[in-house]
Design a protein around this motif. Sequence first.
Motif, PDB file in Angstrom:
ATOM      1  N   PRO A 287     -50.832 -75.827  65.352  1.00  0.00           N
ATOM      2  CA  PRO A 287     -50.660 -76.799  66.434  1.00  0.00           C
ATOM      3  C   PRO A 287     -51.566 -76.582  67.641  1.00  0.00           C
ATOM      4  O   PRO A 287     -51.699 -77.455  68.479  1.00  0.00           O
ATOM      5  N   GLY A 288     -52.201 -75.436  67.720  1.00  0.00           N
ATOM      6  CA  GLY A 288     -53.061 -75.146  68.864  1.00  0.00           C
ATOM      7  C   GLY A 288     -53.374 -73.671  68.930  1.00  0.00           C
ATOM      8  O   GLY A 288     -53.261 -72.961  67.940  1.00  0.00           O
ATOM      9  N   VAL A 289     -53.746 -73.219  70.115  1.00  0.00           N
ATOM     10  CA  VAL A 289     -54.140 -71.823  70.283  1.00  0.00           C
ATOM     11  C   VAL A 289     -53.550 -71.280  71.581  1.00  0.00           C
ATOM     12  O   VAL A 289     -53.449 -72.000  72.577  1.00  0.00           O
ATOM     13  N   MET A 290     -53.130 -70.026  71.530  1.00  0.00           N
ATOM     14  CA  MET A 290     -52.665 -69.345  72.732  1.00  0.00           C
ATOM     15  C   MET A 290     -53.821 -68.511  73.272  1.00  0.00           C
ATOM     16  O   MET A 290     -54.527 -67.854  72.510  1.00  0.00           O
ATOM     17  N   ILE A 291     -54.024 -68.527  74.569  1.00  0.00           N
ATOM     18  CA  ILE A 291     -55.068 -67.728  75.211  1.00  0.00           C
ATOM     19  C   ILE A 291     -54.365 -66.517  75.827  1.00  0.00           C
ATOM     20  O   ILE A 291     -53.512 -66.672  76.708  1.00  0.00           O
ATOM     21  N   ILE A 292     -54.729 -65.339  75.318  1.00  0.00           N
ATOM     22  CA  ILE A 292     -54.039 -64.111  75.713  1.00  0.00           C
ATOM     23  C   ILE A 292     -55.049 -63.060  76.157  1.00  0.00           C
ATOM     24  O   ILE A 292     -56.097 -62.891  75.536  1.00  0.00           O
ATOM     25  N   GLU A 293     -54.705 -62.363  77.231  1.00  0.00           N
ATOM     26  CA  GLU A 293     -55.547 -61.266  77.715  1.00  0.00           C
ATOM     27  C   GLU A 293     -54.639 -60.109  78.122  1.00  0.00           C
ATOM     28  O   GLU A 293     -53.687 -60.309  78.886  1.00  0.00           O
TER      29      GLU A 293
ATOM     30  N   PRO B 189     -59.802 -65.162  76.622  1.00  0.00           N
ATOM     31  CA  PRO B 189     -60.348 -66.245  77.445  1.00  0.00           C
ATOM     32  C   PRO B 189     -61.834 -66.517  77.228  1.00  0.00           C
ATOM     33  O   PRO B 189     -62.292 -67.640  77.428  1.00  0.00           O
ATOM     34  N   ASN B 190     -62.587 -65.523  76.798  1.00  0.00           N
ATOM     35  CA  ASN B 190     -64.030 -65.707  76.621  1.00  0.00           C
ATOM     36  C   ASN B 190     -64.419 -66.097  75.199  1.00  0.00           C
ATOM     37  O   ASN B 190     -65.595 -66.102  74.859  1.00  0.00           O
ATOM     38  N   THR B 191     -63.466 -66.473  74.372  1.00  0.00           N
ATOM     39  CA  THR B 191     -63.747 -66.885  72.993  1.00  0.00           C
ATOM     40  C   THR B 191     -64.473 -68.223  72.994  1.00  0.00           C
ATOM     41  O   THR B 191     -64.040 -69.168  73.669  1.00  0.00           O
ATOM     42  N   PRO B 192     -65.567 -68.339  72.246  1.00  0.00           N
ATOM     43  CA  PRO B 192     -66.288 -69.623  72.180  1.00  0.00           C
ATOM     44  C   PRO B 192     -65.407 -70.737  71.602  1.00  0.00           C
ATOM     45  O   PRO B 192     -64.641 -70.512  70.658  1.00  0.00           O
TER      46      PRO B 192
ATOM     47  N   LEU C 105     -52.085 -66.418  79.059  1.00  0.00           N
ATOM     48  CA  LEU C 105     -52.752 -67.086  80.173  1.00  0.00           C
ATOM     49  C   LEU C 105     -52.623 -68.600  80.090  1.00  0.00           C
ATOM     50  O   LEU C 105     -52.667 -69.288  81.110  1.00  0.00           O
ATOM     51  N   GLY C 106     -52.506 -69.101  78.867  1.00  0.00           N
ATOM     52  CA  GLY C 106     -52.411 -70.543  78.704  1.00  0.00           C
ATOM     53  C   GLY C 106     -52.424 -70.929  77.244  1.00  0.00           C
ATOM     54  O   GLY C 106     -52.509 -70.075  76.364  1.00  0.00           O
ATOM     55  N   ILE C 107     -52.328 -72.212  77.005  1.00  0.00           N
ATOM     56  CA  ILE C 107     -52.381 -72.746  75.650  1.00  0.00           C
ATOM     57  C   ILE C 107     -53.269 -73.979  75.640  1.00  0.00           C
ATOM     58  O   ILE C 107     -53.453 -74.640  76.659  1.00  0.00           O
ATOM     59  N   ILE C 108     -53.809 -74.252  74.474  1.00  0.00           N
ATOM     60  CA  ILE C 108     -54.546 -75.496  74.258  1.00  0.00           C
ATOM     61  C   ILE C 108     -54.003 -76.082  72.964  1.00  0.00           C
ATOM     62  O   ILE C 108     -54.066 -75.444  71.911  1.00  0.00           O
ATOM     63  N   THR C 109     -53.478 -77.278  73.040  1.00  0.00           N
ATOM     64  CA  THR C 109     -52.962 -77.916  71.836  1.00  0.00           C
ATOM     65  C   THR C 109     -54.122 -78.525  71.048  1.00  0.00           C
ATOM     66  O   THR C 109     -55.178 -78.825  71.589  1.00  0.00           O
ATOM     67  N   ARG C 110     -53.882 -78.720  69.786  1.00  0.00           N
ATOM     68  CA  ARG C 110     -54.865 -79.345  68.899  1.00  0.00           C
ATOM     69  C   ARG C 110     -55.289 -80.704  69.447  1.00  0.00           C
ATOM     70  O   ARG C 110     -56.481 -81.019  69.517  1.00  0.00           O
TER      71      ARG C 110
END
Length: 65
Positions: A45-51, A27-30, A56-61
């Motif tokens: 296609p995007g990035v997965m946010i994992i802790e 989650p704290n990745t710039p 925790l969530g995803i952000i699509t491109r």
Amino acid sequence: MPNYRSDQFHLPVSISDLPGHNFSVAPNTPTEKVVSELENQPALPGVMIIENGKLLGIITRLKLF
């Protein structure tokens, strides 16, 4: 940062494709690191946010750009 529009991307992108790619961040990745990786890998296609192994969530491109 370049100004991207959602209609500039022509690759078929699906959220279901995310687990098949090896790109996740804490989650704290710039944001700059995520943008750089997406620019270097156009098929991503995007990035997965994992802790702690938990999604925790995803952000699509398209949403990021």
